[in-house]
Design a protein around this motif. Structure first.
Motif, mmCIF file in Angstrom:
data_model
loop_
_atom_site.group_PDB
_atom_site.id
_atom_site.type_symbol
_atom_site.label_atom_id
_atom_site.label_comp_id
_atom_site.label_asym_id
_atom_site.label_seq_id
_atom_site.Cartn_x
_atom_site.Cartn_y
_atom_site.Cartn_z
ATOM 1 N N MET A 1 0.817 -1.022 -0.083
ATOM 2 C CA MET A 1 -0.091 0.024 0.156
ATOM 3 C C MET A 1 0.848 1.176 -0.048
ATOM 4 S SD MET A 1 -2.984 1.286 2.855
ATOM 5 C CE MET A 1 -4.097 -0.421 2.397
ATOM 6 N N ASN A 2 0.677 2.260 -0.923
ATOM 7 C CA ASN A 2 1.421 3.451 -1.014
ATOM 8 C C ASN A 2 1.132 4.454 0.101
ATOM 9 O OD1 ASN A 2 -0.481 4.904 -1.992
ATOM 10 N ND2 ASN A 2 -0.247 4.188 -4.282
ATOM 11 N N HIS A 3 1.634 5.321 0.153
ATOM 12 C CA HIS A 3 1.551 6.560 1.275
ATOM 13 C C HIS A 3 0.101 6.957 1.006
ATOM 14 C CE1 HIS A 3 5.859 7.526 2.904
ATOM 15 N NE2 HIS A 3 5.402 6.515 3.106
ATOM 16 N N ALA A 4 -0.125 7.408 -0.224
ATOM 17 C CA ALA A 4 -1.543 7.940 -0.793
ATOM 18 C C ALA A 4 -2.730 7.149 -0.030
ATOM 19 C CB ALA A 4 -1.826 8.363 -2.168
ATOM 20 N N ASP A 5 -2.525 5.884 -0.447
ATOM 21 C CA ASP A 5 -3.754 4.815 0.007
ATOM 22 C C ASP A 5 -3.602 4.802 1.548
ATOM 23 O OD1 ASP A 5 -4.091 4.368 -2.468
ATOM 24 O OD2 ASP A 5 -2.963 2.423 -2.600
ATOM 25 N N ARG A 6 -2.591 4.848 2.239
ATOM 26 C CA ARG A 6 -2.562 4.781 3.731
ATOM 27 C C ARG A 6 -3.250 5.899 4.196
ATOM 28 N NH1 ARG A 6 2.783 1.727 5.728
ATOM 29 N NH2 ARG A 6 1.667 1.663 7.613
ATOM 30 N N ILE A 7 -2.886 7.371 3.617
ATOM 31 C CA ILE A 7 -3.278 8.457 4.016
ATOM 32 C C ILE A 7 -4.965 8.575 3.896
ATOM 33 C CG2 ILE A 7 -3.257 11.113 3.509
ATOM 34 C CD1 ILE A 7 -0.219 10.694 2.738
ATOM 35 N N ARG A 8 -5.476 8.077 2.811
ATOM 36 C CA ARG A 8 -6.733 8.087 2.512
ATOM 37 C C ARG A 8 -7.693 7.247 3.626
ATOM 38 N NH1 ARG A 8 -5.024 7.636 -2.652
ATOM 39 N NH2 ARG A 8 -5.135 9.832 -3.769
ATOM 40 N N ILE A 10 -6.409 6.505 6.549
ATOM 41 C CA ILE A 10 -6.363 7.279 7.834
ATOM 42 C C ILE A 10 -7.624 8.227 7.846
ATOM 43 C CG2 ILE A 10 -5.303 8.666 9.369
ATOM 44 C CD1 ILE A 10 -2.594 7.088 8.498
ATOM 45 N N LEU A 11 -7.660 9.095 6.884
ATOM 46 C CA LEU A 11 -8.848 10.233 6.619
ATOM 47 C C LEU A 11 -10.030 9.408 6.879
ATOM 48 C CD1 LEU A 11 -7.255 12.411 4.090
ATOM 49 C CD2 LEU A 11 -7.726 13.058 6.357
ATOM 50 N N LEU A 27 -3.041 13.666 12.059
ATOM 51 C CA LEU A 27 -1.657 13.896 11.956
ATOM 52 C C LEU A 27 -0.919 12.838 12.939
ATOM 53 C CD1 LEU A 27 -1.268 17.793 11.678
ATOM 54 C CD2 LEU A 27 -1.091 16.215 9.886
ATOM 55 N N HIS A 28 -1.313 12.710 14.028
ATOM 56 C CA HIS A 28 -0.834 11.881 15.011
ATOM 57 C C HIS A 28 -0.893 10.321 14.360
ATOM 58 C CE1 HIS A 28 0.475 13.869 18.480
ATOM 59 N NE2 HIS A 28 -0.337 14.790 18.226
ATOM 60 N N ALA A 29 -1.927 9.999 13.835
ATOM 61 C CA ALA A 29 -2.022 8.584 13.359
ATOM 62 C C ALA A 29 -1.257 8.446 11.935
ATOM 63 C CB ALA A 29 -3.739 8.519 12.819
ATOM 64 N N LEU A 30 -1.115 9.544 11.482
ATOM 65 C CA LEU A 30 -0.152 9.411 9.983
ATOM 66 C C LEU A 30 1.262 9.117 10.705
ATOM 67 C CD1 LEU A 30 -0.344 9.662 7.085
ATOM 68 C CD2 LEU A 30 -0.133 11.969 7.415
#
Ligand code: FES
Length: 156
Positions: A1-8, A10-11, A27-30
């Motif tokens: 999973m790339n960063h963009a997917d992980r960020i999505r 988390i959001l 931001l903490h979760a990220l």
């Protein structure tokens, strides 16, 4: 999973259109999951919160806790508070800087080590004190520092 997917992902945990009070938890979760807040995450977070990129960037850079670059494999923290200073932490810091080839708030050239200050680890009676990857070490001499660093290097 790339960063963009992980960020999505988390959001998504915070639901559609999360309130601005959820920005710090995101931001903490990220940082918990990736080890830092990647610069490329700012656009996605700004979109998710309906904020400007500058607003999100401002929050990320306001709090020193948030890193915007990947963490070093090994973080060395030298106590800079009074008791440790009176017991030789200045000399210990100079030794550490020489061994790691970097100063406070910097990474070694190979990126393996980060050198950071810390202000009292609650071990004042056994100063000087350091922490390597969250493990506290007391009564640290330069020779002991070298041994601890060698152990930490083998462990990471
Ligand atoms: S001053 Fe260094 S541990 Fe308290």
């Amino acid at each position: 999973m790339n960063h963009a997917d992980r960020i999505r992902d988390i959001l998504d945990l915070f639901g559609p259109g999360p309130g601005q009070d959820q920005l710090l938890p995101v931001l903490h979760a990220l940082q918990d999951q990736l080890g830092y807040v990647p610069p490329e995450s700012v656009d996605l977070i700004a979109q998710g919160f309906n904020l400007s990129r500058a607003e999100v960037h401002g929050v990320v850079t306001f709090y020193h806790f948030f890193r915007t670059t990947p963490p070093a494999r090994c973080t060395v923290q030298i106590c800079r508070a009074e008791s440790c200073q009176s017991m030789g932490s200045d000399a210990l810091l100079a030794h550490a800087e020489g061994r790691l080839g970097c100063g406070l708030h910097q990474h070694s050239l190979d990126g393996a080590f980060a050198l950071e200050p810390v202000y009292c680890l609650g071990q004042c009676a056994t100063s000087p004190t350091i922490m390597i990857n969250n493990a506290v070490h007391a009564r640290v001499t330069p020779a002991r520092f070298d041994a601890l660093l060698a152990s930490a290097t083998e462990a990471v």
